[in-house]
Design a protein around this motif. Structure first.
Motif, PDB file in Angstrom:
ATOM      1  N   ARG A   9       2.936  -9.629  -1.192  1.00  0.00           N
ATOM      2  CA  ARG A   9       2.444 -10.826  -1.490  1.00  0.00           C
ATOM      3  C   ARG A   9       1.625 -11.145  -2.680  1.00  0.00           C
ATOM      4  NH1 ARG A   9      -2.142 -10.775   3.502  1.00  0.00           N
ATOM      5  NH2 ARG A   9      -3.268  -9.033   2.686  1.00  0.00           N
ATOM      6  N   GLY A  65       0.795  -1.277   0.012  1.00  0.00           N
ATOM      7  CA  GLY A  65      -0.246   0.012   0.006  1.00  0.00           C
ATOM      8  C   GLY A  65       0.560   1.138  -0.145  1.00  0.00           C
ATOM      9  N   ALA A 121       3.785   1.234   2.536  1.00  0.00           N
ATOM     10  CA  ALA A 121       4.907   0.592   2.202  1.00  0.00           C
ATOM     11  C   ALA A 121       5.840   1.146   1.187  1.00  0.00           C
ATOM     12  CB  ALA A 121       4.482  -0.932   1.675  1.00  0.00           C
TER      13      ALA A 121
HETATM   14  P1  NAP Z   1      -3.213  -0.514   3.161  1.00  0.00           P
HETATM   15  O1  NAP Z   1      -3.667   0.179   1.984  1.00  0.00           O
HETATM   16  O2  NAP Z   1      -4.215  -1.306   3.905  1.00  0.00           O
HETATM   17  O3  NAP Z   1      -2.114  -1.575   2.541  1.00  0.00           O
HETATM   18  C1  NAP Z   1      -1.571  -2.646   3.319  1.00  0.00           C
HETATM   19  C2  NAP Z   1      -0.835  -3.742   2.666  1.00  0.00           C
HETATM   20  O4  NAP Z   1      -0.051  -4.622   3.371  1.00  0.00           O
HETATM   21  C3  NAP Z   1      -1.439  -4.394   1.413  1.00  0.00           C
HETATM   22  O5  NAP Z   1      -0.826  -4.287   0.086  1.00  0.00           O
HETATM   23  C4  NAP Z   1      -1.769  -5.583   1.927  1.00  0.00           C
HETATM   24  O6  NAP Z   1      -1.688  -6.730   0.843  1.00  0.00           O
HETATM   25  C5  NAP Z   1      -0.377  -5.804   2.669  1.00  0.00           C
HETATM   26  N1  NAP Z   1      -0.825  -6.607   3.989  1.00  0.00           N
HETATM   27  C6  NAP Z   1      -1.697  -6.682   4.882  1.00  0.00           C
HETATM   28  N2  NAP Z   1      -1.736  -7.832   5.757  1.00  0.00           N
HETATM   29  C7  NAP Z   1      -0.545  -8.616   5.442  1.00  0.00           C
HETATM   30  C8  NAP Z   1       0.207  -9.664   5.739  1.00  0.00           C
HETATM   31  N3  NAP Z   1      -0.265 -10.325   6.910  1.00  0.00           N
HETATM   32  N4  NAP Z   1       1.356  -9.854   5.154  1.00  0.00           N
HETATM   33  C9  NAP Z   1       1.657  -9.390   4.062  1.00  0.00           C
HETATM   34  N5  NAP Z   1       1.156  -8.338   3.521  1.00  0.00           N
HETATM   35  C10 NAP Z   1       0.087  -7.882   4.174  1.00  0.00           C
HETATM   36  O7  NAP Z   1      -2.357   0.293   4.543  1.00  0.00           O
HETATM   37  P2  NAP Z   1      -1.629   1.324   4.232  1.00  0.00           P
HETATM   38  O8  NAP Z   1      -0.511   1.302   3.056  1.00  0.00           O
HETATM   39  O9  NAP Z   1      -0.964   1.639   5.734  1.00  0.00           O
HETATM   40  O10 NAP Z   1      -2.329   2.828   3.825  1.00  0.00           O
HETATM   41  C11 NAP Z   1      -3.697   2.900   4.716  1.00  0.00           C
HETATM   42  C12 NAP Z   1      -4.290   4.113   4.081  1.00  0.00           C
HETATM   43  O11 NAP Z   1      -3.267   5.271   4.510  1.00  0.00           O
HETATM   44  C13 NAP Z   1      -4.712   4.155   2.561  1.00  0.00           C
HETATM   45  O12 NAP Z   1      -5.719   4.777   2.616  1.00  0.00           O
HETATM   46  C14 NAP Z   1      -3.511   4.958   2.096  1.00  0.00           C
HETATM   47  O13 NAP Z   1      -3.755   5.457   0.980  1.00  0.00           O
HETATM   48  C15 NAP Z   1      -3.184   6.213   3.167  1.00  0.00           C
HETATM   49  N6  NAP Z   1      -1.610   6.258   3.288  1.00  0.00           N
HETATM   50  C16 NAP Z   1      -1.650   7.514   2.451  1.00  0.00           C
HETATM   51  C17 NAP Z   1       0.003   7.877   2.383  1.00  0.00           C
HETATM   52  C18 NAP Z   1       0.171   9.223   1.682  1.00  0.00           C
HETATM   53  O14 NAP Z   1      -0.520   9.559   0.678  1.00  0.00           O
HETATM   54  N7  NAP Z   1       1.052  10.090   1.818  1.00  0.00           N
HETATM   55  C19 NAP Z   1       0.927   7.361   2.949  1.00  0.00           C
HETATM   56  C20 NAP Z   1       0.385   6.364   3.679  1.00  0.00           C
HETATM   57  C21 NAP Z   1      -0.972   5.683   3.949  1.00  0.00           C
HETATM   58  P3  NAP Z   1      -2.806  -6.657  -0.039  1.00  0.00           P
HETATM   59  O15 NAP Z   1      -2.761  -5.877  -1.250  1.00  0.00           O
HETATM   60  O16 NAP Z   1      -2.595  -8.366  -0.588  1.00  0.00           O
HETATM   61  O17 NAP Z   1      -4.216  -6.489   0.594  1.00  0.00           O
END
Ligand code: NAP
Length: 328
Positions: free
Chosen positions: A190, A168, A171
């Motif tokens: 993954r 995401g 990452a």
């Molecule tokens: P996310 O979008 O929920 O992504 C989590 C990632 O981790 C997914 O790719 C998921 O895989 C993977 N994952 C989850 N559980 C796992 C496990 N047990 N083993 C391996 N991989 C696993 O979370 P996020 O990246 O923290 O983002 C959350 C929100 O915050 C989003 O809306 C994002 O846009 C926002 N955000 C924005 C910014 C920015 O704009 N600067 C920065 C950070 C976050 P799958 O793809 O297979 O589900």
């Protein structure tokens, strides 16, 4: 016992501070229980305290440091009469109004205090998830982290290969940030495609130091107590082939869990423990007089700006509720 508060805001991220700005400007003299800083998840200011550059919050044409942004929001809330206590909420009783909140500062040793309130805004955000491997626990703070901004500059990670897990925005953001220090960053995901936003994905994949490792999970973090992490054991989900990536650090960036444990049995939560909002996207919860805003009630968007918008709505809903109840 002290007077009953009109509105207590639990949590101090963009949702909490925006709620406080609106509530304070409505002369509700809100009290913000901001967190006690005992650990990363209880830090006043929330997740943005660990973000280097916020580029997508309107109003900052050249971006703003997350910590600085939270400081400015707090100042804005305090300017209109918001009171702030660096306390962490231990438990609540929402079964009757006024509601009861037990809070303390476990970092400084401040004793437990009881506050009662006519209305509450819950804006406690969410905390980083870990993979759940036993070896991950073993190397926590010894090469394993869930926050590149907090830990990436540590000497142990400099000029060394590092691993980031996830697909995401977090990452790719963490991987990109770590390239400032690391010799190479393996982005282990993954699946075969990232779910991060296009612009951030592009920036990461164009970075020569970032090496994507697709369709792969970690089975184990390896290392020694003296050296910390020295590598990760990987498994390709398509071929079941296993491998070892040498790395001095593993950064988990796999999403978040809402900080709602203290609400169990008090207010309706969904199957992922996010606070359930009622009435077509307003900030009402299952308890009249208790409102929720930000990441603790938002699985879908989880942005600083959406959290701020939700904080505004919660304060307006609280103001309306208090007026209906004759609380001025
Ligand atoms: P996310 O979008 O929920 O992504 C989590 C990632 O981790 C997914 O790719 C998921 O895989 C993977 N994952 C989850 N559980 C796992 C496990 N047990 N083993 C391996 N991989 C696993 O979370 P996020 O990246 O923290 O983002 C959350 C929100 O915050 C989003 O809306 C994002 O846009 C926002 N955000 C924005 C910014 C920015 O704009 N600067 C920065 C950070 C976050 P799958 O793809 O297979 O589900």
């Amino acid at each position: 016992m002290a007077d009953v508060e009109k509105v207590v805001i639990i949590g101090s991220g963009p949702a909490g501070w925006t709620g406080a700005i609106y509530a304070a400007r409505a002369s509700l003299q809100p009290l913000v229980l901001a967190g006690d800083g005992l650990n990363r998840d209880r830090m006043p200011g929330g997740q943005l305290m660990w973000t280097s550059e916020v580029e997508n919050f309107p109003g900052f044409a050249h971006g703003i440091d997350g910590k600085k942004m939270m400081g400015v929001l707090q100042q804005q809330a305090e300017r209109f009469g918001t009171r702030v206590k660096a306390h962490y909420v231990l438990r609540v009783d929402l079964s009757k109004r006024p509601f009861t909140i037990w809070h303390a500062n476990e970092l400084s040793g401040d004793e437990e205090v009881v506050t009662t309130a006519q209305a509450i805004i819950i804006s406690t955000g969410a905390s980083a998830n870990y993979l759940g491997l036993p070896s991950e626990r073993q190397f926590e703070n010894n090469g394993v982290s869930a926050c590149a901004v907090c830990d990436g500059a540590l000497p142990r990670f400099r000029n060394s290969p590092l691993v980031v897990v996830g697909g995401g925005d977090s990452a790719v953001e963490e991987a990109t940030y770590l390239t400032k220090f690391a010799s190479k960053v393996y982005l282990v995901h993954r699946r075969e495609a990232l779910r991060a936003s296009r612009i951030m994905t592009q920036r990461a994949l164009e970075n020569e130091k970032i090496v994507p490792v697709w369709n792969t999970v970690l089975d184990e973090i390896v290392g020694t107590e003296a050296e910390g992490v020295t590598g990760v054991r990987t498994r390709n989900l398509q071929t079941q082939e296993t491998g070892l990536i040498e790395a001095r650090g593993m950064f988990a960036a796999i999403g978040h869990t809402p900080n709602t444990k203290f609400l169990a049995g008090q207010v309706e939560l969904d199957d992922k423990n996010y606070v359930v909002l009622k009435d077509g996207g307003r900030s009402l919860t299952s308890v009249e007089g208790v409102f929720a805003a930000g990441d603790c009630a938002d699985f879908t968007y989880r942005q600083a700006i959406t959290a701020a918008g939700m904080g505004c709505r919660a304060a307006l809903d609280a103001e309306r509720f208090l007026a209906e109840k004759g609380v001025h």
